[in-house]
Design a protein around this motif. Structure first.
Motif, PDB file in Angstrom:
ATOM      1  N   ASN A 178      35.346 -29.537  12.940  1.00  0.00           N
ATOM      2  CA  ASN A 178      36.483 -30.052  13.778  1.00  0.00           C
ATOM      3  C   ASN A 178      36.857 -29.368  15.019  1.00  0.00           C
ATOM      4  N   GLY A 179      36.163 -28.654  15.652  1.00  0.00           N
ATOM      5  CA  GLY A 179      36.527 -27.885  16.877  1.00  0.00           C
ATOM      6  C   GLY A 179      37.176 -26.629  16.670  1.00  0.00           C
ATOM      7  N   ILE A 180      37.479 -26.219  15.220  1.00  0.00           N
ATOM      8  CA  ILE A 180      38.382 -24.947  15.160  1.00  0.00           C
ATOM      9  C   ILE A 180      37.465 -23.914  14.315  1.00  0.00           C
ATOM     10  N   ASP A 181      37.844 -22.782  14.523  1.00  0.00           N
ATOM     11  CA  ASP A 181      36.838 -21.685  14.100  1.00  0.00           C
ATOM     12  C   ASP A 181      37.916 -21.381  12.721  1.00  0.00           C
ATOM     13  N   PHE A 182      37.064 -21.625  11.618  1.00  0.00           N
ATOM     14  CA  PHE A 182      37.702 -21.384  10.303  1.00  0.00           C
ATOM     15  C   PHE A 182      37.417 -20.105   9.656  1.00  0.00           C
ATOM     16  N   ALA A 183      38.183 -19.305   9.108  1.00  0.00           N
ATOM     17  CA  ALA A 183      37.714 -18.305   8.254  1.00  0.00           C
ATOM     18  C   ALA A 183      37.983 -18.849   6.638  1.00  0.00           C
ATOM     19  N   TYR A 184      37.086 -18.353   5.927  1.00  0.00           N
ATOM     20  CA  TYR A 184      37.157 -18.929   4.516  1.00  0.00           C
ATOM     21  C   TYR A 184      36.746 -17.870   3.520  1.00  0.00           C
ATOM     22  N   LEU A 185      37.129 -17.950   2.169  1.00  0.00           N
ATOM     23  CA  LEU A 185      36.444 -17.000   1.360  1.00  0.00           C
ATOM     24  C   LEU A 185      35.415 -18.003   0.490  1.00  0.00           C
ATOM     25  N   GLU A 186      34.435 -17.226  -0.150  1.00  0.00           N
ATOM     26  CA  GLU A 186      33.166 -18.133  -0.847  1.00  0.00           C
ATOM     27  C   GLU A 186      32.985 -17.354  -1.951  1.00  0.00           C
ATOM     28  N   GLU A 187      32.429 -17.998  -3.098  1.00  0.00           N
ATOM     29  CA  GLU A 187      32.036 -17.289  -4.074  1.00  0.00           C
ATOM     30  C   GLU A 187      31.130 -18.417  -5.040  1.00  0.00           C
ATOM     31  N   GLY A 188      30.095 -18.007  -5.408  1.00  0.00           N
ATOM     32  CA  GLY A 188      29.278 -18.798  -6.356  1.00  0.00           C
ATOM     33  C   GLY A 188      28.135 -19.591  -5.645  1.00  0.00           C
ATOM     34  N   VAL A 224      35.927 -19.029 -11.952  1.00  0.00           N
ATOM     35  CA  VAL A 224      35.901 -19.788 -12.651  1.00  0.00           C
ATOM     36  C   VAL A 224      34.951 -20.759 -12.176  1.00  0.00           C
ATOM     37  N   LEU A 225      35.272 -21.380 -11.071  1.00  0.00           N
ATOM     38  CA  LEU A 225      34.415 -22.393 -10.276  1.00  0.00           C
ATOM     39  C   LEU A 225      32.973 -21.810 -10.239  1.00  0.00           C
ATOM     40  N   ALA A 226      32.635 -20.532  -9.949  1.00  0.00           N
ATOM     41  CA  ALA A 226      31.411 -20.043  -9.611  1.00  0.00           C
ATOM     42  C   ALA A 226      30.881 -19.819 -11.003  1.00  0.00           C
ATOM     43  N   GLU A 227      31.457 -19.458 -12.001  1.00  0.00           N
ATOM     44  CA  GLU A 227      30.854 -19.287 -13.500  1.00  0.00           C
ATOM     45  C   GLU A 227      30.455 -20.686 -13.995  1.00  0.00           C
ATOM     46  N   ALA A 228      31.126 -21.748 -13.460  1.00  0.00           N
ATOM     47  CA  ALA A 228      30.821 -23.370 -13.689  1.00  0.00           C
ATOM     48  C   ALA A 228      29.780 -23.907 -13.140  1.00  0.00           C
ATOM     49  N   GLY A 229      29.424 -23.200 -12.175  1.00  0.00           N
ATOM     50  CA  GLY A 229      27.959 -23.524 -11.298  1.00  0.00           C
ATOM     51  C   GLY A 229      28.387 -24.092  -9.938  1.00  0.00           C
ATOM     52  N   TYR A 230      29.668 -23.762  -9.428  1.00  0.00           N
ATOM     53  CA  TYR A 230      30.025 -24.295  -8.086  1.00  0.00           C
ATOM     54  C   TYR A 230      29.832 -23.214  -7.168  1.00  0.00           C
ATOM     55  N   ARG A 231      30.049 -23.657  -5.761  1.00  0.00           N
ATOM     56  CA  ARG A 231      29.972 -22.654  -4.658  1.00  0.00           C
ATOM     57  C   ARG A 231      31.488 -22.972  -4.458  1.00  0.00           C
ATOM     58  N   ALA A 232      32.697 -22.212  -4.755  1.00  0.00           N
ATOM     59  CA  ALA A 232      33.904 -22.247  -4.406  1.00  0.00           C
ATOM     60  C   ALA A 232      34.380 -21.861  -2.913  1.00  0.00           C
ATOM     61  N   VAL A 233      34.651 -22.631  -2.099  1.00  0.00           N
ATOM     62  CA  VAL A 233      35.029 -22.191  -0.745  1.00  0.00           C
ATOM     63  C   VAL A 233      36.350 -22.628  -0.394  1.00  0.00           C
ATOM     64  N   ASN A 238      43.396 -23.554 -13.051  1.00  0.00           N
ATOM     65  CA  ASN A 238      42.104 -23.514 -13.662  1.00  0.00           C
ATOM     66  C   ASN A 238      41.767 -24.589 -14.952  1.00  0.00           C
ATOM     67  N   GLN A 239      43.113 -24.669 -15.864  1.00  0.00           N
ATOM     68  CA  GLN A 239      42.898 -25.333 -16.821  1.00  0.00           C
ATOM     69  C   GLN A 239      42.735 -26.851 -16.531  1.00  0.00           C
ATOM     70  N   ARG A 240      43.123 -27.697 -15.681  1.00  0.00           N
ATOM     71  CA  ARG A 240      43.194 -28.794 -15.031  1.00  0.00           C
ATOM     72  C   ARG A 240      41.664 -29.240 -14.780  1.00  0.00           C
ATOM     73  N   ILE A 241      41.301 -28.304 -13.933  1.00  0.00           N
ATOM     74  CA  ILE A 241      39.833 -28.399 -13.152  1.00  0.00           C
ATOM     75  C   ILE A 241      38.891 -28.253 -14.377  1.00  0.00           C
ATOM     76  N   LEU A 242      38.928 -27.187 -15.228  1.00  0.00           N
ATOM     77  CA  LEU A 242      38.171 -27.247 -16.178  1.00  0.00           C
ATOM     78  C   LEU A 242      37.957 -28.278 -17.341  1.00  0.00           C
ATOM     79  N   ARG A 243      39.173 -28.969 -17.456  1.00  0.00           N
ATOM     80  CA  ARG A 243      39.283 -30.128 -18.114  1.00  0.00           C
ATOM     81  C   ARG A 243      38.398 -31.341 -17.414  1.00  0.00           C
TER      82      ARG A 243
END
Length: 137
Positions: free
Chosen positions: A9-19, A43-52, A128-133
């Protein structure tokens, strides 16, 4: 956890990523930062997601938009563009807290059908608990 950058969107974003796997886009609120999701990303990485977890527009080290806009419509556009630029598809989930919740909820219906949304999560320590459910359903 990897530190990366992307233009969306025309913005230079910094981000953290895992998985690896489907995108889990984690949008923080005010005055939070991507680090608010430091317990959820593994937790998301362990569940098979690419968390960004990007730093939203105007939050260092992400670029301040040239016009200085922090309008909700721009935050929604950012969420949609980040989803697209990061390779999100119908298996993606979007988590939002506070301002990130507005962007998450606003993106509903504008992203690809089937994307999971988690708007307005109030307490990062309960996320964490809401996402896992949800993922287990």
């Amino acid at each position: 956890m990897r530190h990366k950058r992307i233009v969306a969107n025309g913005i230079d974003f910094a981000y953290l990523e895992e998985g690896e796997g489907p995108l889990a886009l984690l949008l923080h609120g005010f005055p939070e930062a991507p680090s608010m999701y430091r317990h959820l990303t593994p937790v998301l990485a362990e569940a098979g997601y690419r968390a960004v977890a990007p730093a939203l527009r105007g939050f260092a080290p992400t670029q301040i938009p040239p016009d200085g806009s922090m309008r909700i419509t721009d935050l929604i556009a950012d969420a949609n563009c980040l989803h697209e630029e990061l390779g999100g598809d119908t298996n993606a989930v979007i988590v939002g807290h506070d301002w990130g919740g507005f962007a998450t909820w606003g993106s509903d219906g504008t992203l690809l059908e089937g994307v999971g949304h988690f708007p307005f999560l109030e307490k990062p320590d309960e996320v964490n608990q809401r996402i896992l459910r949800f993922l287990a359903a």
